[in-house]
Design an enzyme around this catalytic site. Structure first.
Site, PDB file in Angstrom:
ATOM      1  N   ARG A 197      -3.305 -14.521  30.960  1.00 26.14           N
ATOM      2  CA  ARG A 197      -4.002 -14.858  29.701  1.00 26.14           C
ATOM      3  C   ARG A 197      -4.599 -13.604  29.060  1.00 26.14           C
ATOM      4  O   ARG A 197      -4.970 -13.619  27.888  1.00 26.14           O
ATOM      5  CB  ARG A 197      -5.079 -15.939  29.926  1.00 26.14           C
ATOM      6  CG  ARG A 197      -5.831 -16.306  28.658  1.00 26.14           C
ATOM      7  CD  ARG A 197      -6.365 -17.749  28.613  1.00 26.14           C
ATOM      8  NE  ARG A 197      -6.885 -18.214  29.868  1.00 26.14           N
ATOM      9  CZ  ARG A 197      -8.078 -17.905  30.368  1.00 26.14           C
ATOM     10  NH1 ARG A 197      -8.896 -17.108  29.698  1.00 26.14           N
ATOM     11  NH2 ARG A 197      -8.460 -18.374  31.537  1.00 26.14           N
ATOM     12  N   ASP A 210      -2.600  -8.111   6.389  1.00 23.36           N
ATOM     13  CA  ASP A 210      -1.501  -8.895   6.952  1.00 23.36           C
ATOM     14  C   ASP A 210      -0.202  -8.256   6.477  1.00 23.36           C
ATOM     15  O   ASP A 210       0.125  -8.289   5.286  1.00 23.36           O
ATOM     16  CB  ASP A 210      -1.620 -10.359   6.482  1.00 23.36           C
ATOM     17  CG  ASP A 210      -0.570 -11.256   7.134  1.00 23.36           C
ATOM     18  OD1 ASP A 210       0.540 -10.763   7.404  1.00 23.36           O
ATOM     19  OD2 ASP A 210      -0.867 -12.448   7.351  1.00 23.36           O
ATOM     20  N   TYR A 253      -1.887 -16.902   2.632  1.00 21.41           N
ATOM     21  CA  TYR A 253      -1.006 -17.874   3.285  1.00 21.41           C
ATOM     22  C   TYR A 253      -1.837 -19.126   3.607  1.00 21.41           C
ATOM     23  O   TYR A 253      -3.000 -19.016   4.001  1.00 21.41           O
ATOM     24  CB  TYR A 253      -0.410 -17.242   4.550  1.00 21.41           C
ATOM     25  CG  TYR A 253       0.147 -18.282   5.484  1.00 21.41           C
ATOM     26  CD1 TYR A 253       1.185 -19.122   5.075  1.00 21.41           C
ATOM     27  CD2 TYR A 253      -0.378 -18.463   6.760  1.00 21.41           C
ATOM     28  CE1 TYR A 253       1.678 -20.108   5.923  1.00 21.41           C
ATOM     29  CE2 TYR A 253       0.112 -19.438   7.604  1.00 21.41           C
ATOM     30  CZ  TYR A 253       1.142 -20.265   7.172  1.00 21.41           C
ATOM     31  OH  TYR A 253       1.610 -21.240   8.005  1.00 21.41           O
ATOM     32  N   LYS A 312       8.403 -13.904  11.917  1.00 24.94           N
ATOM     33  CA  LYS A 312       9.191 -13.605  10.722  1.00 24.94           C
ATOM     34  C   LYS A 312      10.133 -12.418  10.980  1.00 24.94           C
ATOM     35  O   LYS A 312      10.952 -12.504  11.848  1.00 24.94           O
ATOM     36  CB  LYS A 312       8.233 -13.366   9.551  1.00 24.94           C
ATOM     37  CG  LYS A 312       7.143 -14.446   9.415  1.00 24.94           C
ATOM     38  CD  LYS A 312       7.742 -15.801   9.137  1.00 24.94           C
ATOM     39  CE  LYS A 312       6.782 -16.975   9.004  1.00 24.94           C
ATOM     40  NZ  LYS A 312       5.531 -17.016   9.657  1.00 24.94           N
TER      41      LYS A 312
HETATM   42  C1  3LM Z   1       5.463 -19.340   5.683  1.00 23.88           C
HETATM   43  N1  3LM Z   1       3.957 -18.228   7.153  1.00 23.88           N
HETATM   44  O1  3LM Z   1       6.508 -19.959   5.538  1.00 23.88           O
HETATM   45  P1  3LM Z   1       2.628 -18.075  12.386  1.00 23.88           P
HETATM   46  N2  3LM Z   1       0.589 -14.575   7.830  1.00 23.88           N
HETATM   47  C2  3LM Z   1       1.553 -14.768   6.903  1.00 23.88           C
HETATM   48  C3  3LM Z   1       2.447 -15.824   7.038  1.00 23.88           C
HETATM   49  O2  3LM Z   1       3.383 -15.971   6.095  1.00 23.88           O
HETATM   50  C4  3LM Z   1       2.343 -16.698   8.140  1.00 23.88           C
HETATM   51  C5  3LM Z   1       1.324 -16.483   9.080  1.00 23.88           C
HETATM   52  C6  3LM Z   1       0.474 -15.399   8.894  1.00 23.88           C
HETATM   53  C7  3LM Z   1       4.801 -19.296   7.024  1.00 23.88           C
HETATM   54  C8  3LM Z   1       4.963 -20.219   7.997  1.00 23.88           C
HETATM   55  S1  3LM Z   1       4.297 -22.595   6.935  1.00 23.88           S
HETATM   56  C9  3LM Z   1       3.993 -24.028   7.853  1.00 23.88           C
HETATM   57  C10 3LM Z   1       5.410 -21.603   7.877  1.00 23.88           C
HETATM   58  C11 3LM Z   1       1.630 -13.827   5.745  1.00 23.88           C
HETATM   59  C12 3LM Z   1       3.251 -17.865   8.314  1.00 23.88           C
HETATM   60  C13 3LM Z   1       1.162 -17.354  10.282  1.00 23.88           C
HETATM   61  O3  3LM Z   1       1.422 -18.590  13.083  1.00 23.88           O
HETATM   62  O4  3LM Z   1       3.471 -17.206  13.274  1.00 23.88           O
HETATM   63  O5  3LM Z   1       3.404 -19.146  11.666  1.00 23.88           O
HETATM   64  O6  3LM Z   1       2.096 -17.035  11.246  1.00 23.88           O
HETATM   65  O7  3LM Z   1       4.935 -18.669   4.770  1.00 23.88           O
END
Ligand code: 3LM
Length: 399
Positions: A62, A189, A115, A214
């Protein structure tokens, strides 16, 4: 090459090698996946020393794991930071970081558009615990300056912004924050760019967060995140935000997949950028399209700041159709090759409608206040032959 930041080697070379030494791993070209929850100690004194942080070494997954450590070294190297922490998701990285840095009474100054889940965490999560969330248009530097206060502990933004593609000047915002107080942490970010296109730590930011789901992973087959910055802050985030607050631990098999993805990061980003540029130029000329938001277009309002801080213009595009929301629904439902899906940065071209999908946690009123229009359509340009993507978009846009 082991864990050193060898700045003489190019980005592409470091993407393949940094942080991993095959000679220390039986000559295995690829890193071993340490599927273990715990680590054995030689004696009680060693165990106690590791728990106290006085002795190097892993003790429980962890907190850290040798496979994870390879990814963390590679990400720190590519972002040009001292250290990194890999997490189970992008939200895991963002929440672990902010839980560590703020307390009741503190203020976070954030760009007006975030986001959806990051907005929700701030607005519905941190606010409940007495943290003040203050919004500003970060493309308006006077407004940012006027909203910095003695309570401001963190300045936070995405660039380019998800989903409206505004571009925020990292060096200018960092200078404003640091000019007010050296103690303010500037967090960027960097999901939309990855370090292949933009390295915020070299422009004055303190920490970079990522959804590694991503472009870093790159293949739409995992959920992961990371935070990169100075060793002391990353250590605090690991021992509090990760270990005690979120438990958002990345699985070693996921780490392996991201390390594999990163080997081709620069190659993929080149193609994503080329494809997005061609798609944006087609859309700009299309009679059904009202507006295209892509910083690679010469008359985009953010073209110059993007050219200054990004090595290329990225793979993300937003657009507004002349027929608004209705026309958007019609177009999305007619696509044959491009996939209707949230997320981004995959080999497949992905298209979605932010107001009903990624940014649906905002109310209609909040979307209006925070610069997210109801008709906006978002495209993540994939790695397919660009002619095929363009033909699909054209048939979906046709009357
Ligand atoms: C999306 N975004 O489709 P995860 N920071 C940014 C992001 O775009 C995202 C996160 C953090 C998308 C996910 S929407 C239900 C699907 C700029 C995620 C968060 O926790 O790895 O999904 O990241 O824009």
């Amino acid at each position: 090459m082991s864990s050193d930041t060898n700045s003489k080697l190019s980005f592409a070379t470091r993407s393949v090698h940094a942080g991993y030494d095959s000679t220390a791993n039986e000559g295995s070209l690829n890193p071993p996946i340490y599927m273990t929850s715990t680590f054995t100690f030689d004696n009680v004194e060693q165990g106690a020393g590791r728990f106290a942080g006085e002795q190097q070494g892993h003790f429980y997954s962890r907190i850290s794991n040798p496979t994870q450590e390879i990814l963390e070294t590679r990400l720190a190297n590519l972002e040009e930071g001292e250290a990194a922490l890999a997490t189970a998701s992008g939200m895991g990285a963002i929440t672990a970081t902010l839980w560590t840095l703020v307390a009741p009474g503190d203020q976070i100054l954030v760009d007006e558009t975030l986001y959806g889940c990051t907005f929700s965490f701030m607005e519905h999560g941190l606010k409940k615990f007495g943290v003040d969330i203050c919004y500003a248009d970060f493309t308006n530097h006077a407004e940012v300056q006027s909203k910095l206060t003695d309570q401001t502990k963190v300045v936070y933004f995405e660039t380019p912004v998800n989903p409206n593609m505004r571009v925020i000047d990292i060096a200018a915002i960092s200078a404003l924050a640091k000019g007010y107080s050296d103690a303010i942490k500037v967090i960027v970010d960097n999901t939309y760019c990855t370090p292949a296109l933009q390295r915020p730590l070299t422009m004055g930011a303190d920490l970079v967060v990522h959804s590694a789901t991503k472009y870093l992973g790159g293949h739409g087959d995992l959920i992961a995140g990371a935070v990169v910055g100075d060793a002391e802050t990353i250590h605090q985030i690991r021992l509090f935000g990760l270990k005690d607050m979120t438990g958002a631990v990345i699985a070693p098999i996921t780490v392996f997949l991201i390390l594999r993805g990163i080997k081709t990061l620069q190659l993929r980003m080149e193609r994503h950028c080329q494809n997005a540029q061609a798609i944006a130029e087609m859309l700009e000329q299309h009679p059904a399209v009202d507006q295209v938001f892509f910083p690679g277009l010469k008359n985009d309002p953010w073209h110059n700041v993007a050219a200054k801080q990004m090595d290329d213009f990225g793979g993300m595009i937003a657009l507004e159709l002349k027929g608004g929301y209705k026309a958007g629904v019609r177009m999305l439902n007619k696509l044959k090759l491009a996939k209707l899906a949230v997320s981004l940065g995959d080999a497949e071209t992905l298209i979605q409608h932010p107001a009903s999908m990624t940014h649906s946690v905002y109310t209609v009123e909040e979307r209006a206040e925070h610069g997210i229009s109801e008709g906006l359509v978002r495209i993540s340009a994939g790695l397919e032959a660009v002619g095929d993507i363009i033909a699909d978009l054209e048939q979906a846009l046709a009357d």
